[in-house]
Design a protein around this motif. Structure first.
Motif, PDB file in Angstrom:
ATOM      1  N   ALA A 270     -39.321  19.599  -6.170  1.00 22.45           N
ATOM      2  CA  ALA A 270     -40.070  18.937  -7.127  1.00 22.45           C
ATOM      3  C   ALA A 270     -40.867  20.273  -7.682  1.00 22.45           C
ATOM      4  N   CYS A 271     -41.660  19.854  -9.010  1.00 19.02           N
ATOM      5  CA  CYS A 271     -42.173  20.979  -9.716  1.00 19.02           C
ATOM      6  C   CYS A 271     -42.635  20.019 -11.436  1.00 19.02           C
ATOM      7  N   ALA A 272     -43.623  20.943 -11.237  1.00 18.04           N
ATOM      8  CA  ALA A 272     -44.238  21.239 -13.284  1.00 18.04           C
ATOM      9  C   ALA A 272     -42.773  21.200 -14.057  1.00 18.04           C
ATOM     10  N   TYR A 273     -42.825  20.731 -15.083  1.00 18.49           N
ATOM     11  CA  TYR A 273     -41.531  20.336 -15.558  1.00 18.49           C
ATOM     12  C   TYR A 273     -42.113  21.360 -17.141  1.00 18.49           C
ATOM     13  N   SER A 274     -41.900  22.064 -17.871  1.00 18.94           N
ATOM     14  CA  SER A 274     -42.021  22.553 -19.250  1.00 18.94           C
ATOM     15  C   SER A 274     -40.749  22.720 -19.653  1.00 18.94           C
ATOM     16  N   GLY A 275     -39.863  22.925 -19.388  1.00 20.94           N
ATOM     17  CA  GLY A 275     -38.672  23.180 -19.938  1.00 20.94           C
ATOM     18  C   GLY A 275     -37.736  23.868 -20.585  1.00 20.94           C
ATOM     19  N   ALA A 276     -38.734  24.933 -19.499  1.00 24.06           N
ATOM     20  CA  ALA A 276     -38.260  26.888 -20.226  1.00 24.06           C
ATOM     21  C   ALA A 276     -37.164  27.105 -18.750  1.00 24.06           C
ATOM     22  N   TYR A 277     -36.960  28.168 -19.255  1.00 27.95           N
ATOM     23  CA  TYR A 277     -35.837  28.418 -18.826  1.00 27.95           C
ATOM     24  C   TYR A 277     -35.629  29.732 -17.455  1.00 27.95           C
ATOM     25  N   PRO A 278     -35.631  29.573 -16.384  1.00 29.09           N
ATOM     26  CA  PRO A 278     -33.721  28.823 -15.945  1.00 29.09           C
ATOM     27  C   PRO A 278     -34.842  27.275 -15.102  1.00 29.09           C
ATOM     28  N   THR A 279     -35.552  27.510 -14.233  1.00 26.77           N
ATOM     29  CA  THR A 279     -35.458  26.074 -13.057  1.00 26.77           C
ATOM     30  C   THR A 279     -37.296  25.043 -13.446  1.00 26.77           C
ATOM     31  N   GLY A 280     -36.814  25.243 -15.396  1.00 29.52           N
ATOM     32  CA  GLY A 280     -37.169  23.844 -16.177  1.00 29.52           C
ATOM     33  C   GLY A 280     -39.242  24.297 -15.498  1.00 29.52           C
ATOM     34  N   TYR A 281     -39.395  25.103 -14.674  1.00 29.74           N
ATOM     35  CA  TYR A 281     -41.054  25.581 -15.224  1.00 29.74           C
ATOM     36  C   TYR A 281     -40.923  27.392 -15.628  1.00 29.74           C
ATOM     37  N   GLY A 282     -42.690  27.304 -16.114  1.00 31.62           N
ATOM     38  CA  GLY A 282     -42.916  28.498 -16.598  1.00 31.62           C
ATOM     39  C   GLY A 282     -42.852  27.926 -18.502  1.00 31.62           C
ATOM     40  N   ARG A 283     -42.454  29.738 -18.397  1.00 30.56           N
ATOM     41  CA  ARG A 283     -43.113  29.847 -19.961  1.00 30.56           C
ATOM     42  C   ARG A 283     -42.087  30.353 -20.400  1.00 30.56           C
ATOM     43  N   TYR A 284     -40.254  31.258 -20.769  1.00 31.73           N
ATOM     44  CA  TYR A 284     -39.521  31.932 -20.857  1.00 31.73           C
ATOM     45  C   TYR A 284     -38.560  31.188 -21.437  1.00 31.73           C
ATOM     46  N   LYS A 285     -37.982  32.004 -22.910  1.00 32.48           N
ATOM     47  CA  LYS A 285     -36.612  31.035 -23.148  1.00 32.48           C
ATOM     48  C   LYS A 285     -35.498  32.399 -21.820  1.00 32.48           C
ATOM     49  N   LYS A 286     -34.739  31.593 -22.348  1.00 35.25           N
ATOM     50  CA  LYS A 286     -32.797  31.931 -21.648  1.00 35.25           C
ATOM     51  C   LYS A 286     -33.314  33.591 -21.973  1.00 35.25           C
ATOM     52  N   GLY A 287     -33.116  34.386 -21.357  1.00 35.40           N
ATOM     53  CA  GLY A 287     -32.586  35.736 -21.572  1.00 35.40           C
ATOM     54  C   GLY A 287     -31.787  36.446 -20.627  1.00 35.40           C
ATOM     55  N   THR A 288     -30.984  37.113 -20.322  1.00 37.49           N
ATOM     56  CA  THR A 288     -30.353  37.367 -19.474  1.00 37.49           C
ATOM     57  C   THR A 288     -30.257  39.157 -19.432  1.00 37.49           C
ATOM     58  N   GLU A 289     -30.955  39.681 -20.398  1.00 31.80           N
ATOM     59  CA  GLU A 289     -31.371  41.025 -20.540  1.00 31.80           C
ATOM     60  C   GLU A 289     -32.249  41.734 -21.102  1.00 31.80           C
ATOM     61  N   GLY A 290     -33.052  42.458 -20.793  1.00 30.04           N
ATOM     62  CA  GLY A 290     -34.237  42.891 -21.255  1.00 30.04           C
ATOM     63  C   GLY A 290     -35.140  42.271 -21.171  1.00 30.04           C
ATOM     64  N   LEU A 291     -37.076  42.447 -21.104  1.00 30.44           N
ATOM     65  CA  LEU A 291     -37.848  42.017 -20.945  1.00 30.44           C
ATOM     66  C   LEU A 291     -37.814  40.359 -21.018  1.00 30.44           C
ATOM     67  N   PRO A 292     -38.488  39.331 -20.793  1.00 31.67           N
ATOM     68  CA  PRO A 292     -38.485  38.056 -20.819  1.00 31.67           C
ATOM     69  C   PRO A 292     -39.215  37.564 -21.790  1.00 31.67           C
ATOM     70  N   GLU A 293     -38.223  37.077 -22.964  1.00 28.40           N
ATOM     71  CA  GLU A 293     -39.318  36.278 -23.949  1.00 28.40           C
ATOM     72  C   GLU A 293     -39.992  35.241 -24.127  1.00 28.40           C
ATOM     73  N   GLU A 294     -40.750  35.534 -24.669  1.00 29.18           N
ATOM     74  CA  GLU A 294     -42.209  33.731 -24.399  1.00 29.18           C
ATOM     75  C   GLU A 294     -41.397  32.560 -24.927  1.00 29.18           C
ATOM     76  N   MET A 295     -41.400  31.175 -24.688  1.00 27.51           N
ATOM     77  CA  MET A 295     -41.184  30.155 -24.983  1.00 27.51           C
ATOM     78  C   MET A 295     -42.600  29.223 -25.746  1.00 27.51           C
ATOM     79  N   PHE A 296     -43.326  29.341 -24.337  1.00 25.85           N
ATOM     80  CA  PHE A 296     -44.782  29.018 -24.864  1.00 25.85           C
ATOM     81  C   PHE A 296     -45.570  30.100 -24.151  1.00 25.85           C
ATOM     82  N   ASP A 297     -46.209  29.799 -24.723  1.00 28.70           N
ATOM     83  CA  ASP A 297     -47.405  30.721 -24.152  1.00 28.70           C
ATOM     84  C   ASP A 297     -48.287  30.380 -23.777  1.00 28.70           C
ATOM     85  N   ARG A 298     -48.987  29.257 -22.586  1.00 28.99           N
ATOM     86  CA  ARG A 298     -49.479  28.757 -21.358  1.00 28.99           C
ATOM     87  C   ARG A 298     -48.418  28.574 -20.178  1.00 28.99           C
TER      88      ARG A 298
END
Length: 726
Positions: free
Chosen positions: A34-62
């Motif tokens: 169980a964890c806080a849910y933001s909808g971010a990739y890939p666990t639902g927690y965090g700030r990043y968009k889906k990314g499989t190459e290079g540096l992660p791109e932010e989905m949220f700024d917080r």
């Protein structure tokens, strides 16, 4: 992430350096997280968009959350099944605002516990048991507070990331009790809910509107276009500091079993939060306590503890919970994937959680029996995504190792039937008929699986079968080009032929001879690991295809960024250069891991990467499928594994601390090299041990020094052909 220096600066990694883990509450190899849910990739927690190459791109700024969900992946990437079912949201706003996200403050995470304060002022705490979750919300003073349970949610807020229930049912049973079932990708997930909210109203809701007087909602057929959110709401006045406890029991076999799971783990005490938390904390203490280290810097011990924790989150083992076969017994899911975990994580679980290891293997055998083949990847969905492009027949390695250690509860004659049958499925038929199959890495997989299965057949006295399998196991040689000593040109899953060419096959002596002998093989390895090469530039945000092609064209070690490279540093052992292994592993431990966010060199992949760190820090590396450990200079002065009622100790003399390089100082920590070794007081001249020697306990003493030595150069690890036998 530490900034790489020295040898590590010449490595190139294509994947984001973010680990893809989450800080939520988990139980060791348990069913529920169980964890806080933001909808971010890939666990639902965090700030990043889906990314499989290079540096992660932010989905949220917080860091933010719209509530708290259950069932998360751990360390995976593009897994295509992201769970995050049953969202619980404490609110002081109207129901219309459900789905809004609020900033997170004051996060605290420890084994079995997660807490954060939403920007609304609600302090939120979560703990889990093996099959239950308990939430505790502390509200500010509020005339109309709410706890909203959304059963319609699933997946992530990314393109093609949402999971929609196919069917659903939710029932309000009064007096703080409710139950529901959502069928997600063919799996019926049931939840039994208890909420302690004295004096509050309890109602169903649909499409963010209260259902007056209704006690049950049924949905027989749901599509993405027809889905409207639905669930339960508990609402009423809250005094400052008032706590509301939400208890959820989960099952894949219906409401009644979900209720029994809740009763069993919560007991009779209400509230139950502290009881469940204490039980899970004790389970974590007992499990991670099986590995102890002494010495090392504070940072290195922190990374070691974190790695050990991450190694024991997945797979999920849920006894008596299979929704697909009616009999009792273990059911394991989130085997994501065998490609990620068979080399390092399963051997670690076999050592420190042997009962869970046996349960995982029994579940794999049952999946093969029910569905027709051993899965490469297995999630909470029948027959979903076998990841056949990644690899073939990897369960055979784990089963071969398990037989060598002889867990008593597996029916090995029955297991062998499935191992043999599975060798002919999918790519296996072409391998049997032609001796080679593309993608060429599957040729290595299938040859190795035949070798592993032959070992089990021979031990069971089926010598004719064992001989036939052993003949086919020699087909690994068909994967290589004798002119280059590398794999044949082919397509490769997340890598190139250099990344895959230094796998530890079962006949490394012959493989080195094919490359032209020790010197040529060592020169190839030196080139691969970047000896003498200049530092490389890593890919940035949204790297262009041309940038990625230039990186892959380096034919360079990916710095543990991906599974094909995990075992490559130990290839030096087979060519008589364990000192080179020491240099590469020391560089990886020092410059590829850190204590801050982004302190993992790529996806943790269910714990496979973290397990690599644990083994490498102990000075050991398991060679999956060969009942074998390779020895290297450890990162700690002393380490100990408790295996059953035995203890295996790796102790050193002359050990010198090598700090993690997170301070950014441009220096290369000194590598330490094994000068001599003893096992239980007797001289050990080779850099290898049988897994049986490790599992029965003992004491490995390594004398370390600052310069390479001749130790283990002449006594090579065993190979089928024994070309280098003394």
């Amino acid at each position: 992430m530490p900034r790489s220096h020295g040898l590590a600066a010449s490595w190139w990694w294509p994947k984001p350096q973010v680990g893809n883990t989450h800080p939520g509450a988990t139980s060791p190899l348990g069913m529920v997280s169980a964890c806080a849910y933001s909808g971010a990739y890939p666990t639902g927690y965090g700030r990043y968009k889906k990314g499989t190459e290079g540096l992660p791109e932010e989905m949220f700024d917080r860091l933010q959350a719209s509530g708290f969900t259950h069932f998360q992946q751990s360390g995976t990437g593009a897994i295509r099944k992201y769970y995050n079912y049953v969202r619980v949201t404490p609110m002081v706003q109207p129901l219309d605002e459900l789905g809004q996200s609020w900033p997170l403050h004051d996060e605290i995470a420890s084994p079995g516990y997660y807490a954060a304060t939403l920007d609304t002022g609600v302090r939120s705490e979560i703990t889990v048991g093996e099959k239950v979750a308990v939430h505790r919300y502390t509200f500010p003073e509020q005339r109309s507070a709410r706890v909203v349970i959304d059963l319609s949610i699933g997946g992530l807020s990314i393109d093609l990331g949402r999971t929609v229930p196919l069917r659903a049912q939710v029932e309000s049973m009064g007096y703080g009790c409710a139950q529901g079932t959502v069928v997600m990708e063919g799996v019926p997930l049931s939840v039994y809910i208890e909420v302690d909210s004295p004096g509050w109203r309890q109602m169903l809701w649909y499409d963010r509107r209260l259902v007056d007087g209704g006690t049950r909602l049924d949905f027989d057929s749901i599509r993405h276009t027809t889905l409207r959110p639905f669930g339960l709401i508990f609402m009423g006045p809250a005094t400052a500091g008032q706590t509301i406890e939400v208890r959820l029991g989960f099952s894949l076999r219906g409401h009644e079993q979900a209720r029994k799971n809740l009763e069993r783990e919560c007991g009779q005490t209400r509230p139950a939060f502290d009881t469940v938390h204490a039980d899970t904390r004790d389970r974590w203490r007992d499990t991670v306590g099986k590995v102890q280290v002494e010495g090392g810097t504070t940072a290195r011990r922190t990374v070691m503890s974190t790695a050990l924790y991450h190694s024991l989150i997945k797979p999920c083992v849920a006894d008596d919970e299979s929704p697909f076969w009616p009999t009792s017994g273990p059911y394991a899911f989130d085997i994501c994937t065998m490609w990620d975990i068979y080399k390092t994580q399963l051997p670690l679980i076999a050592a420190i959680a042997p009962e869970r290891h046996t349960a995982i293997l029994e579940s794999l055998i049952r999946v093969c029996e029910e569905e027709g083949n051993f899965p490469i990847g297995y999630r909470m969905a029948r027959g979903a995504d076998r990841f056949f492009r990644q690899a073939s027949a990897l369960a055979h390695t784990a089963l071969s190792d398990a037989y060598a250690l002889r867990p008593q509860s597996i029916d090995w004659s029955w297991a062998l039937v499935h191992m043999v049958d599975d060798l002919r499925r999918m790519y296996g038929e072409d391998f049997f008929e032609h001796g080679v199959v593309h993608p060429i890495t599957h040729t290595l997989d299938l040859a190795y699986a035949h070798h592993c299965t032959a070992q089990v057949a021979r031990a069971l006295n089926d010598h004719r079968l064992a001989d036939d399998l052993a003949d086919l196991s020699r087909g690994w040689i068909n994967a290589f080009d004798p002119a280059t000593g590398l794999l044949l040109d082919s397509s490769f899953y997340e890598g190139g032929k250099w990344n895959y060419s230094f796998r530890l096959v079962h006949d490394m002596a012959a493989r080195i001879a094919l490359a032209g002998g020790d010197k040529t093989f060592i020169d190839m390895l030196d080139q691969f690991f970047g000896y003498g090469a200049a530092p490389v530039t890593q890919p940035g945000v949204r790297p262009l295809p041309a940038e990625m092609r230039r990186g892959f064209a380096l034919n360079r070690f990916e710095g543990l960024n991906n599974e094909p490279d995990m075992e490559a540093p130990w290839s030096y052992h087979y060519a008589g250069r364990p000192d080179r292994t020491a240099e590469v592993v020391n560089a990886a431990l020092t410059w590829q891991f850190g204590t801050g966010r982004g302190g993992l060199p790529g996806n943790d992949d269910s714990g496979g990467l973290s397990s690599w760190y644990v083994w490498a820090s102990l000075g050991l590396f398991p060679v999956a499928g060969q009942n074998l450990f390779l020895i290297n200079a450890p990162a700690f002065e002393r380490g100990a594994l408790t295996i059953g009622d035995q203890e295996f100790v790796v102790e050193t003399s002359g050990h010198r601390e090598t700090p993690i390089g997170a301070d950014g100082i441009d220096r290369t920590p000194p590598t330490q090299y094994v000068q001599s070794a003893t096992l239980n007081g007797k001289a050990l001249h080779g850099a290898h041990l049988s897994a049986a020697d490790v599992h029965k306990g003992g004491r490995l003493h390594l004398k370390l020094g600052p310069e390479p030595s001749a130790w283990a150069q002449g006594v090579r690890p065993p190979s089928v052909s024994d070309l280098h036998a003394p």
